[in-house]
Design an enzyme around this catalytic site. Structure first.
Site, PDB file in Angstrom:
ATOM      1  N   LYS A 126       0.867  -1.189   0.000  1.00 23.80           N
ATOM      2  CA  LYS A 126       0.000   0.000   0.000  1.00 23.80           C
ATOM      3  C   LYS A 126       0.890   1.221   0.000  1.00 23.80           C
ATOM      4  CE  LYS A 126      -4.377   1.158   0.092  1.00 23.80           C
ATOM      5  NZ  LYS A 126      -5.534   0.388  -0.409  1.00 23.80           N
ATOM      6  N   ASP A 166      -6.888   4.200  -4.840  1.00 23.69           N
ATOM      7  CA  ASP A 166      -7.606   4.094  -3.569  1.00 23.69           C
ATOM      8  C   ASP A 166      -8.237   5.474  -3.360  1.00 23.69           C
ATOM      9  OD1 ASP A 166      -7.864   2.148  -1.071  1.00 23.69           O
ATOM     10  OD2 ASP A 166      -7.517   4.112  -0.211  1.00 23.69           O
ATOM     11  N   PHE A 238     -19.383   8.384  -1.505  1.00 29.29           N
ATOM     12  CA  PHE A 238     -19.974   8.698  -2.815  1.00 29.29           C
ATOM     13  C   PHE A 238     -18.912   8.526  -3.894  1.00 29.29           C
ATOM     14  CE2 PHE A 238     -17.765  12.664  -3.609  1.00 29.29           C
ATOM     15  CZ  PHE A 238     -17.438  13.101  -2.340  1.00 29.29           C
ATOM     16  N   GLY A 239     -17.793   7.897  -3.514  1.00 25.58           N
ATOM     17  CA  GLY A 239     -16.661   7.766  -4.423  1.00 25.58           C
ATOM     18  C   GLY A 239     -16.747   6.535  -5.293  1.00 25.58           C
ATOM     19  N   ASN A 240     -15.595   6.049  -5.717  1.00 27.09           N
ATOM     20  CA  ASN A 240     -15.523   4.948  -6.674  1.00 27.09           C
ATOM     21  C   ASN A 240     -16.254   3.695  -6.183  1.00 27.09           C
ATOM     22  OD1 ASN A 240     -13.647   2.313  -7.233  1.00 27.09           O
ATOM     23  ND2 ASN A 240     -13.975   3.519  -9.075  1.00 27.09           N
ATOM     24  N   VAL A 241     -16.018   3.309  -4.944  1.00 23.03           N
ATOM     25  CA  VAL A 241     -16.598   2.063  -4.440  1.00 23.03           C
ATOM     26  C   VAL A 241     -18.112   2.205  -4.279  1.00 23.03           C
ATOM     27  CG1 VAL A 241     -16.548   0.377  -2.569  1.00 23.03           C
ATOM     28  CG2 VAL A 241     -14.426   1.455  -3.309  1.00 23.03           C
ATOM     29  N   ALA A 242     -18.541   3.326  -3.695  1.00 23.22           N
ATOM     30  CA  ALA A 242     -19.973   3.564  -3.505  1.00 23.22           C
ATOM     31  C   ALA A 242     -20.687   3.569  -4.863  1.00 23.22           C
ATOM     32  CB  ALA A 242     -20.187   4.894  -2.787  1.00 23.22           C
ATOM     33  N   TRP A 243     -20.085   4.211  -5.845  1.00 22.39           N
ATOM     34  CA  TRP A 243     -20.684   4.299  -7.186  1.00 22.39           C
ATOM     35  C   TRP A 243     -20.887   2.906  -7.805  1.00 22.39           C
ATOM     36  CZ3 TRP A 243     -17.586   3.144 -11.648  1.00 22.39           C
ATOM     37  CH2 TRP A 243     -18.242   3.343 -12.863  1.00 22.39           C
TER      38      TRP A 243
HETATM   39  P1  NDP Z   1     -12.819   7.697  -3.463  1.00 25.46           P
HETATM   40  O1  NDP Z   1     -11.757   8.696  -3.324  1.00 25.46           O
HETATM   41  O2  NDP Z   1     -13.380   7.431  -4.800  1.00 25.46           O
HETATM   42  O3  NDP Z   1     -14.000   8.014  -2.474  1.00 25.46           O
HETATM   43  C1  NDP Z   1     -13.756   8.019  -1.099  1.00 25.46           C
HETATM   44  C2  NDP Z   1     -15.026   8.351  -0.369  1.00 25.46           C
HETATM   45  O4  NDP Z   1     -14.792   8.370   1.045  1.00 25.46           O
HETATM   46  C3  NDP Z   1     -15.480   9.695  -0.702  1.00 25.46           C
HETATM   47  O5  NDP Z   1     -16.851   9.723  -0.545  1.00 25.46           O
HETATM   48  C4  NDP Z   1     -14.722  10.489   0.351  1.00 25.46           C
HETATM   49  O6  NDP Z   1     -15.207  11.712   0.534  1.00 25.46           O
HETATM   50  C5  NDP Z   1     -14.942   9.678   1.558  1.00 25.46           C
HETATM   51  N1  NDP Z   1     -13.925   9.941   2.575  1.00 25.46           N
HETATM   52  C6  NDP Z   1     -12.590   9.829   2.463  1.00 25.46           C
HETATM   53  N2  NDP Z   1     -11.977  10.113   3.608  1.00 25.46           N
HETATM   54  C7  NDP Z   1     -12.947  10.446   4.474  1.00 25.46           C
HETATM   55  C8  NDP Z   1     -12.945  10.844   5.816  1.00 25.46           C
HETATM   56  N3  NDP Z   1     -11.797  10.972   6.516  1.00 25.46           N
HETATM   57  N4  NDP Z   1     -14.140  11.072   6.394  1.00 25.46           N
HETATM   58  C9  NDP Z   1     -15.300  10.917   5.701  1.00 25.46           C
HETATM   59  N5  NDP Z   1     -15.350  10.540   4.423  1.00 25.46           N
HETATM   60  C10 NDP Z   1     -14.191  10.318   3.821  1.00 25.46           C
HETATM   61  O7  NDP Z   1     -12.248   6.361  -2.826  1.00 25.46           O
HETATM   62  P2  NDP Z   1     -12.732   4.881  -3.027  1.00 25.46           P
HETATM   63  O8  NDP Z   1     -14.181   4.830  -3.278  1.00 25.46           O
HETATM   64  O9  NDP Z   1     -11.799   4.248  -3.970  1.00 25.46           O
HETATM   65  O10 NDP Z   1     -12.433   4.267  -1.586  1.00 25.46           O
HETATM   66  C11 NDP Z   1     -13.424   4.156  -0.558  1.00 25.46           C
HETATM   67  C12 NDP Z   1     -13.029   3.040   0.390  1.00 25.46           C
HETATM   68  O11 NDP Z   1     -12.953   1.799  -0.314  1.00 25.46           O
HETATM   69  C13 NDP Z   1     -11.678   3.206   1.080  1.00 25.46           C
HETATM   70  O12 NDP Z   1     -11.738   2.622   2.364  1.00 25.46           O
HETATM   71  C14 NDP Z   1     -10.759   2.374   0.207  1.00 25.46           C
HETATM   72  O13 NDP Z   1      -9.622   1.957   0.910  1.00 25.46           O
HETATM   73  C15 NDP Z   1     -11.672   1.214  -0.111  1.00 25.46           C
HETATM   74  N6  NDP Z   1     -11.343   0.407  -1.279  1.00 25.46           N
HETATM   75  C16 NDP Z   1     -11.122   0.955  -2.515  1.00 25.46           C
HETATM   76  C17 NDP Z   1     -10.854   0.144  -3.593  1.00 25.46           C
HETATM   77  C18 NDP Z   1     -10.678   0.688  -4.966  1.00 25.46           C
HETATM   78  O14 NDP Z   1     -10.415  -0.106  -5.870  1.00 25.46           O
HETATM   79  N7  NDP Z   1     -10.821   1.974  -5.198  1.00 25.46           N
HETATM   80  C19 NDP Z   1     -10.734  -1.295  -3.447  1.00 25.46           C
HETATM   81  C20 NDP Z   1     -11.044  -1.789  -2.125  1.00 25.46           C
HETATM   82  C21 NDP Z   1     -11.315  -0.946  -1.111  1.00 25.46           C
HETATM   83  P3  NDP Z   1     -14.153  12.838   0.361  1.00 25.46           P
HETATM   84  O15 NDP Z   1     -13.428  12.597  -0.918  1.00 25.46           O
HETATM   85  O16 NDP Z   1     -15.051  13.981   0.341  1.00 25.46           O
HETATM   86  O17 NDP Z   1     -13.226  12.784   1.560  1.00 25.46           O
HETATM   87  O1  2IT Z   2      -7.921  -1.564  -1.023  1.00 18.67           O
HETATM   88  C1  2IT Z   2      -7.810  -2.081  -2.156  1.00 18.67           C
HETATM   89  O2  2IT Z   2      -7.942  -3.292  -2.335  1.00 18.67           O
HETATM   90  C2  2IT Z   2      -7.552  -1.196  -3.285  1.00 18.67           C
HETATM   91  N1  2IT Z   2      -7.490   0.012  -3.119  1.00 18.67           N
HETATM   92  C3  2IT Z   2      -7.334  -1.772  -4.655  1.00 18.67           C
HETATM   93  C4  2IT Z   2      -5.922  -2.229  -4.820  1.00 18.67           C
HETATM   94  C5  2IT Z   2      -5.528  -2.683  -6.193  1.00 18.67           C
HETATM   95  O3  2IT Z   2      -4.338  -2.994  -6.343  1.00 18.67           O
HETATM   96  O4  2IT Z   2      -6.347  -2.747  -7.101  1.00 18.67           O
END
Ligand code: NDP
Ligand code: 2IT
Length: 446
Positions: A126, A166, A238-243
């Site tokens: 990471k 991430d 509301f980011g990548n995972v939520a979407w």
């Molecule tokens: P994004 O940047 O796309 O979205 C992150 C979301 O979390 C946003 O809504 C963001 O809001 C919010 N957020 C971040 N930090 C905080 C905080 N301190 N307090 C409140 N809200 C917060 O990220 P992802 O969707 O990619 O990631 C979301 C989660 O999923 C993380 O835990 C990540 O580790 C996990 N994950 C991601 C993967 C991936 O492939 N992307 C894979 C597996 C797990 P804001 O931007 O406004 O802070």
């Molecule tokens: O937390 C995770 O699993 C990720 N952010 C994705 C990692 C990756 O290498 O695709």
């Protein structure tokens, strides 16, 4: 807590001070592994867990960059190369002001077990930076990414360490990072995943984490003869995972009534569907870090400073960040009739929250199992890069779905085999550990 775990935790805390998230992640895994050590003392005497806790390598470096006004900024960059027993280090990069060594160590540690569960040959890593993308222009983000890669490039490679996205790192950032790597190495390789489709990316990777988490929730619900169809979901983030999760829930007939950001949460009684899902991408790209705009745009209710766990729902999917669902939130969800909690984020539930769900027989999956679809599809991107052949959307989605079903089955069977049926946390930690532990034993004192 047993004597073994409390002694181990005392050592971990003494050696890694001021890293509470890392301590939390280690404690959860150590508690599950007690069940293994009782039956297999050989792992304990070989000190496999103690070895896994210590990263193979920690890189920390200066990232200087210049903003659009000509002012110089200095951020800190990191890459934790945690464990390479079963494959090259693999895991995302996080750009967020809250990033520090302890947060990245917790994420890297979790990644070891998650990647092991995917069935693909990937070690755990990471990285990231305390850089805050909020309010930055594209050019500023590009200059930051170029500076970050100017140091990172010497430590990574398609057979060594393969970063991805991430929080705060999506397709745009991966593009800038990849461009700089290519300039420095004069090589076009699959050194990063989450790439654009025209330059080595995989179909379905953007949706994969959310899709995979919903496939996992579907499997959990099936064990109670239930389905996603007709269920109400509370989603955070509301980011990548939520979407990705909201998209798949809608496809399978479920209804999503909440989203959240650092500013609060929105409640949309009509459901987040259709063009509202596309609007999530606009929110994410706006770099404003708030969901209130959604409420204004679609006349939904907005609750400033609150989290969505007081809302009535059948299934909760925390998809924002770590420790966003505590013991009180868990009690609230149980009181309101929630039957299933499926983590999309990494460690969004505190240990107290998990215990509330466990004691109330709620279906509960840890992120390292239910969000593994993201990294699994990164693994599929690596395979396509090695073959130099892209797969169709159907092929990738089919493989992702099969992987998620297999992870679910493995968690269920392992939890049962070690005497705690239905406790996915134990199943995930134990199954993830055993593959890595056996590889480490095979490879000598590593
Ligand atoms: P994004 O940047 O796309 O979205 C992150 C979301 O979390 C946003 O809504 C963001 O809001 C919010 N957020 C971040 N930090 C905080 C905080 N301190 N307090 C409140 N809200 C917060 O990220 P992802 O969707 O990619 O990631 C979301 C989660 O999923 C993380 O835990 C990540 O580790 C996990 N994950 C991601 C993967 C991936 O492939 N992307 C894979 C597996 C797990 P804001 O931007 O406004 O802070
Ligand atoms: O937390 C995770 O699993 C990720 N952010 C994705 C990692 C990756 O290498 O695709």
């Amino acid at each position: 807590m047993s004597e073994y775990v409390s002694k181990l935790m005392a050592e971990v805390k003494a050696k890694n001070p001021c890293e509470p998230e890392f301590h939390q992640a280690v404690e959860e895994v150590a508690e599950s592994l007690e069940l293994v050590f009782q039956r297999h003392p050989e792992y304990r005497s070989a000190k496999i867990l103690e070895r896994i806790i210590e990263p193979e390598r920690v890189l920390m470096f200066r990232v200087p960059w210049m903003d659009d006004q000509g002012e110089i900024h200095i951020n800190r960059g990191y890459r934790i190369e945690f464990n390479s027993a079963i494959g090259p280090y693999k895991g995302g990069l996080r750009f967020h002001p809250s990033v520090n060594l302890g947060i990245l160590k917790f994420l890297g540690f979790e990644q070891i077990f998650k990647n092991s569960l995917t069935t693909l040959p990937m070690g755990g890593g990471k990285g990231g930076s305390d850089f805050d993308p909020k309010g930055k222009s594209d050019n500023e983000v590009m200059r930051f990414c170029q500076s970050f890669m100017t140091e990172l490039f010497r430590h990574i490679g398609p057979n060594t360490d393969v970063p991805a996205g991430d929080i705060g790192v999506g397709g745009r950032e991966i593009g800038y990072l990849f461009g700089q790597y290519k300039r420095l190495k004069n090589e076009f390789t699959g050194v990063l995943t989450g790439k654009g489709l025209n330059w080595g990316g995989s179909l379905v990777r953007p949706e994969a984490t959310g899709f995979g988490a919903v496939y996992f929730a579907q499997e959990m619900l099936k064990t109670k003869c239930q389905d996603v169809d007709g269920k109400t979901f509370a989603v955070s983030g509301f980011g990548n995972v939520a979407w990705g999760a909201v998209t798949k829930i809608n496809q399978l007939g479920g209804k999503v009534v909440t989203l959240s950001g650092p500013d609060g949460f929105i409640y949309d009684k009509d459901g987040v569907s259709g063009e509202k899902i596309d609007y999530m991408l606009t929110l994410r790209a706006s770099n404003k870090d708030c969901v209130e705009d959604y409420a204004k745009q679609f006349k939904a209710e907005f609750f400033p400073g609150k989290r969505p766990w007081g809302v009535k729902c059948d299934v909760a999917m925390p998809c924002a960040t770590q420790n966003e669902l505590n013991g009180d939130d868990a009690k609230e969800l149980v009181k309101n009739g929630c039957i299933c909690v499926c983590e999309g984020a990494n460690m969004p539930t505190t240990i107290e929250g998990f215990k509330v769900f466990r004691d109330n027989n709620i279906l509960f999956s840890p992120g390292k199992a239910s969000n593994a679809g993201g990294v699994a599809t990164s693994g599929l991107e690596m395979s396509q890069n090695s073959m130099r052949l892209p797969w169709s959307k159907e092929e990738v989605d089919h493989r992702l779905h099969e992987i998620m079903k297999r992870i679910h089955q493995t968690c269920l069977e392992t939890a049962e085999r070690f005497g705690t049926p239905g406790i996915y946390v134990n199943g995930a930690n134990i199954a993830g550990f055993l593959k890595v532990a056996d590889a480490m034993l095979d490879q000598g004192l590593v």
